[in-house]
Design an enzyme around this catalytic site. Sequence first.
Site, mmCIF file in Angstrom:
data_model
loop_
_atom_site.group_PDB
_atom_site.id
_atom_site.type_symbol
_atom_site.label_atom_id
_atom_site.label_comp_id
_atom_site.label_asym_id
_atom_site.label_seq_id
_atom_site.Cartn_x
_atom_site.Cartn_y
_atom_site.Cartn_z
ATOM 1 C CB SER A 109 -0.868 -0.023 1.267
ATOM 2 O OG SER A 109 -1.473 1.217 1.505
ATOM 3 C CG HIS A 278 -11.266 0.596 0.157
ATOM 4 N ND1 HIS A 278 -10.492 1.324 -0.714
ATOM 5 C CD2 HIS A 278 -10.517 0.498 1.295
ATOM 6 C CE1 HIS A 278 -9.360 1.649 -0.123
ATOM 7 N NE2 HIS A 278 -9.342 1.154 1.089
HETATM 8 C C1 LIG Z 1 -7.273 -2.791 7.417
HETATM 9 C C2 LIG Z 1 -7.441 -2.572 5.938
HETATM 10 C C3 LIG Z 1 -6.621 -1.670 5.294
HETATM 11 C C4 LIG Z 1 -6.753 -1.465 3.920
HETATM 12 N N1 LIG Z 1 -5.883 -0.605 3.286
HETATM 13 C C5 LIG Z 1 -5.990 -0.427 1.946
HETATM 14 C C6 LIG Z 1 -5.083 0.416 1.256
HETATM 15 O O1 LIG Z 1 -4.171 1.012 1.840
HETATM 16 N N2 LIG Z 1 -5.248 0.570 -0.084
HETATM 17 C C7 LIG Z 1 -6.241 -0.075 -0.774
HETATM 18 O O2 LIG Z 1 -6.358 0.099 -1.988
HETATM 19 N N3 LIG Z 1 -7.093 -0.894 -0.145
HETATM 20 C C8 LIG Z 1 -6.989 -1.097 1.182
HETATM 21 N N4 LIG Z 1 -7.858 -1.944 1.804
HETATM 22 C C9 LIG Z 1 -8.869 -2.687 1.016
HETATM 23 C C10 LIG Z 1 -8.314 -4.049 0.561
HETATM 24 O O3 LIG Z 1 -7.277 -3.913 -0.375
HETATM 25 C C11 LIG Z 1 -9.418 -4.897 -0.075
HETATM 26 O O4 LIG Z 1 -10.034 -4.172 -1.108
HETATM 27 C C12 LIG Z 1 -10.468 -5.340 0.940
HETATM 28 O O5 LIG Z 1 -9.884 -5.618 2.188
HETATM 29 C C13 LIG Z 1 -11.186 -6.574 0.439
HETATM 30 O O6 LIG Z 1 -12.196 -6.944 1.314
HETATM 31 P P1 LIG Z 1 -12.022 -8.101 2.433
HETATM 32 O O7 LIG Z 1 -11.235 -7.501 3.544
HETATM 33 O O8 LIG Z 1 -13.423 -8.404 2.809
HETATM 34 O O9 LIG Z 1 -11.292 -9.259 1.777
HETATM 35 C C14 LIG Z 1 -7.748 -2.161 3.186
HETATM 36 C C15 LIG Z 1 -8.560 -3.073 3.844
HETATM 37 C C16 LIG Z 1 -8.415 -3.282 5.208
HETATM 38 C C17 LIG Z 1 -9.314 -4.301 5.892
#
Ligand SMILES: Cc1cc2nc3c(=O)[nH]c(=O)nc-3n(C[C@H](O)[C@H](O)[C@H](O)COP(=O)(O)O)c2cc1C
Length: 381
Positions: A109, A278
């Site tokens: 990230s 997200h």
């Molecule tokens: C704690 C956390 C931090 C995240 N940080 C980012 C990030 O920095 N950039 C991004 O594009 N997505 C981020 N995401 C989204 C994830 O890349 C992804 O789209 C999402 O977690 C998928 O859903 P799931 O947790 O149900 O598998 C984050 C998700 C979580 C849970």
Amino acid sequence: MRLRDCFNFHDFRELARRRVPGPIFNYIDGGADDEVTLRRNTAGFEQCDLVPSILRGVETVDISVSVMGQKLAMPFYCSPTALQRLFHHQGERAVAAAAAKFGTMFGVSSLGTVSMEELRKKYETPQVYQFYFHKDRGLNRDMLQRAKQAGVDVMMLTVDSITGGNRERDLRTGFAIPFKLTPGGMLQFAIKPMWAINYVTHESFKLPQLDEHVDMSGGVMSIGRYFTEMLDPSMKWDDVAEMVRAWNGQFCLKGIMSVSDAKRAAEIGCTGIILSNHGGRQLDGSRAAFDQLAEIVDAVGDRIDVMMDGGIQRGSHVLKALSLGAKAVGVGRFYLFALAAAGQAGVERALGLMKAEIERDMKLMGCSTIKQLTRSNLRFR
Ligand SMILES: Cc1cc2nc3c(=O)[nH]c(=O)nc-3n(C[C@H](O)[C@H](O)[C@H](O)COP(=O)(O)O)c2cc1C
């Protein structure tokens, strides 16, 4: 409860809940507003049933896929997530090492806590860099160039975070970087001493992708404020087209949900898109990626690689998404809870369990290659 007692998503989540301070657990676990989209992401898979075929000779199964020019040994990858060092002191290193062990892709990230360069050098497996488009265009140009020089394989621009989602759990706990905690939150840190000891006795918290550009020494910055103050809400298709040209390689947009946007992404030269809300952390009420997958695959699946993420907790969820036409799927919390629970050993166990589930379910479906998974395997309720 120990790591060896963890057999599924819920077990990892529970172990993480017991081991990390409440504000951190809630940052991982939570979503935006009423968390309707967060719940829908997983519930969507239950509206869809698998229809197995039998007696097809499945003594060996090949679950490898090619996506965005990368060969992955398994059809799921670790989606980029922020701040991993907060969840466990091994942070991104644990996730990268586990992804490499299983031959899959991992994302770093913009808000990662280990540098993309270090990860690229140490771990030989496809690496994604997740880009947030900042108001500071100089920062954007530098980041793109750094990623190119580092040898990042896939550029992933997140487009669903034009402003911060309303994460009310974080507002209540005061979750911010560095910490600014409510008294209740402080108590949570005090009652998780192992996490606290590991946190203070290991390398200090950093954001090496941003350190040169953002001064966080002067105070705390909530994640919501980072999105709202630093990211550029004026970003438009022309800006992205320019980035795609500048990158001149595998480039995907993360957070596409509509057919027209998917078509536009293909037109400007993206090589992939990720349907995503997200993890339910941005627009609550947004549709689940799985529910939206078929129409997007039908519209652009012959031109670009369509992937999805959100709510994936089981091998059968992966099989359903692949049957609808996704080339690969991303997991977030599935590996994050395992990381928070037990570092690299946790992530390895989680990826291993998911891989075994996919292989077992492929056999039970009568499929020996991913290509054999098609919509004829599915029925919707
Ligand atoms: C704690 C956390 C931090 C995240 N940080 C980012 C990030 O920095 N950039 C991004 O594009 N997505 C981020 N995401 C989204 C994830 O890349 C992804 O789209 C999402 O977690 C998928 O859903 P799931 O947790 O149900 O598998 C984050 C998700 C979580 C849970």
